[in-house]
Design a protein around this motif. Structure first.
Motif, PDB file in Angstrom:
ATOM      1  N   ASP A  93       0.827  -1.214   0.000  1.00 39.94           N
ATOM      2  CA  ASP A  93       0.000   0.000   0.000  1.00 39.94           C
ATOM      3  C   ASP A  93       0.858   1.259   0.000  1.00 39.94           C
ATOM      4  O   ASP A  93       0.535   2.258  -0.675  1.00 39.94           O
ATOM      5  N   LEU A  94       1.966   1.218   0.729  1.00 44.28           N
ATOM      6  CA  LEU A  94       2.892   2.353   0.733  1.00 44.28           C
ATOM      7  C   LEU A  94       3.497   2.534  -0.657  1.00 44.28           C
ATOM      8  O   LEU A  94       3.632   3.662  -1.154  1.00 44.28           O
ATOM      9  N   GLY A  95       3.832   1.407  -1.282  1.00 44.60           N
ATOM     10  CA  GLY A  95       4.385   1.461  -2.630  1.00 44.60           C
ATOM     11  C   GLY A  95       3.418   2.096  -3.616  1.00 44.60           C
ATOM     12  O   GLY A  95       3.823   2.882  -4.480  1.00 44.60           O
ATOM     13  N   LEU A  96       2.137   1.764  -3.476  1.00 45.07           N
ATOM     14  CA  LEU A  96       1.129   2.346  -4.364  1.00 45.07           C
ATOM     15  C   LEU A  96       1.063   3.867  -4.200  1.00 45.07           C
ATOM     16  O   LEU A  96       0.897   4.605  -5.181  1.00 45.07           O
ATOM     17  N   LYS A  97       1.184   4.343  -2.963  1.00 44.48           N
ATOM     18  CA  LYS A  97       1.164   5.794  -2.726  1.00 44.48           C
ATOM     19  C   LYS A  97       2.352   6.469  -3.400  1.00 44.48           C
ATOM     20  O   LYS A  97       2.219   7.539  -4.017  1.00 44.48           O
TER      21      LYS A  97
END
Length: 328
Positions: free
Chosen positions: A246-250
Motif C-alpha cells: 500500500d505504501l508502494g502504491l502511494k
C-alpha cells in the motif's frame, strides 16, 4: 540497443537484458515452452545478448529453454545461470564444493552448452561469503572449461561487499531500482574500483514500478507477490523490493504525477537505473512478448532530465527510505 562492458569479464552486453524467472508464462501459470521460445527470440531479435536464468526457475525448464534458443541462433549470446538454491534446507552447511560442482554440471546438461559464460551463487546465506573454499572451487571449474566466470547474486549490500573481496568474482547481481537505492552508495564505488560488473535485478520492484497495479489488483495463489509479502517463503526483499504494498502504491501515484503523459512507467524506471554508469545491465523479467517490448521502449523516450531524476529521488526519500533503506 546500447551495450556496456560487464566488468572484468570484458563481455560487451546489452544494457537492457533478459531475466527468465517467469519466461514460460506468468507466475503460477506453469511453464509453456512455446511462450518461452517466443520471448527469448523476441529479446534477441531486438538486440538483447545477455540472458540470466537459474537452475531452480521452473525446476530447470527455464535453463533448458534458454539453451535451446541460444543454440539455435547465430548471434553471440551470453548465458548466465545460478546455483545453490536447490540446497534444502537452504543453509550454510548445505554449501559444499562437490554439491555446487554437480549443480554446475547439471546446468551444462540442461542448457546443452559446452561452457557457461557466467555462473552465479544464488543468494546464499551470509555465512557462505566468509568461506574461501567455496569460491576457490570455481577456479577449478574454470580450469576445466565448464565456466568462464564466477559471480554472485546477493540480498544485502554487506554480502556484495564481502563477495568482491574474492579476486575471481567478476559480477554482482543485486536488487537495485528507484525503491531500492542503498547499493548506489558504498557498494557502487567499491565495485568500480575492482571493475566488477553490476547486474540490476528486480528493476521494476516486482511490477510495482510499472504503475499498472492498484489496491484492487490480485495475484495468483502461486505468485510470490501474493504469498511472500512478509517473507514467508524467501527473503522479503525479493517481493516488491520489500516495500509495504500500500505504501508502494502511494509512492507510485506520486511518480505518475511527475509523468502525467505516461501510462507505462516501466521504461522510465529503467531509464532511472541506466543513469548510473556503474550499472552493466538490467535484467527485467517478462511473461509475454509485450513485456519484452515494453522494457526495450526505454529507447523511445527522451532522456530523463536531472530535474526529473531529482524529483524521483525525492519520492524515494519521503515514502520509501525510512522503512527499507537500512534493511538490505
Amino acid at each position: 540497443m546500447n551495450y556496456r562492458k560487464l566488468g572484468k569479464t570484458n563481455f560487451n552486453i546489452s544494457e537492457i537484458s533478459l531475466g527468465t524467472w517467469q519466461v514460460g508464462g506468468k507466475w503460477g501459470s506453469g511453464f509453456n515452452d512455446k511462450t518461452a521460445d517466443e520471448l527469448i527470440n523476441t529479446a534477441i531479435d531486438n538486440g538483447v545478448n545477455f540472458i540470466d536464468t537459474a537452475d531452480v526457475y521452473e525446476n530447470g525448464l527455464s535453463e533448458t529453454a534458454v539453451g535451446r534458443v541460444v543454440r539455435s541462433r547465430s548471434e553471440r549470446i551470453y548465458v548466465a545461470t545460478k546455483c545453490g538454491r536447490q540446497i534444502n534446507p537452504h543453509v550454510n552447511e548445505g554449501y559444499q564444493p562437490k554439491v555446487l560442482q554437480k549443480f554446475v554440471e547439471d546446468s551444462l546438461k540442461r542448457t546443452g552448452l559446452e561452457t557457461l559464460d557466467l555462473i552465479q551463487l544464488h543468494c546464499p546465506p551470509t555465512e557462505v561469503y566468509y568461506r574461501p573454499e567455496i569460491f576457490e572451487m570455481f577456479d577449478r571449474l574454470k580450469d576445466q572449461g565448464k565456466i568462464q566466470n564466477l559471480g554472485v547474486s546477493v540480498e544485502k549490500v554487506e554480502e556484495a561487499l564481502k563477495a568482491i573481496e574474492y579476486s575471481n568474482v567478476t559480477t554482482v547481481q543485486i536488487i537495485f531500482n528507484l525503491f531500492r537505492q542503498r547499493p548506489s552508495q558504498l557498494f557502487f564505488s567499491e565495485a568500480k574500483k575492482k571493475d566488477i560488473g553490476i547486474i540490476a535485478r528486480v528493476p521494476l520492484a516486482s511490477g510495482l514500478l510499472t504503475g499498472k497495479f492498484d489496491a484492487k489488483t490480485t495475484f495468483d495463489a502461486q505468485d510470490h507477490r501474493n504469498f511472500n509479502r512478509n517473507g514467508d517463503a524467501f527473503d522479503k526483499g525479493e517481493t516488491f523490493s520489500g516495500i509495504d504494498y500500500d505504501l508502494g502504491l502511494k509512492a507510485v501515484e506520486e511518480l505518475k504525477a511527475l509523468f502525467p503523459e505516461t501510462t507505462n512507467l516501466a521504461p522510465i524506471a529503467l531509464q532511472w537505473i541506466l543513469s548510473f554508469n556503474e550499472i552493466s545491465c538490467i535484467i527485467p523479467g517478462a511473461s509475454k512478448e509485450s513485456h519484452v517490448l515494453s522494457n526495450l521502449s526505454v529507447y523511445d523516450l527522451p532522456k530523463l532530465s536531472p530535474e526529473k531524476i531529482l524529483a524521483m529521488n525525492k519520492i524515494y526519500e519521503e515514502y520509501i527510505k525510512p522503512s527499507v533503506h537500512h534493511l538490505w
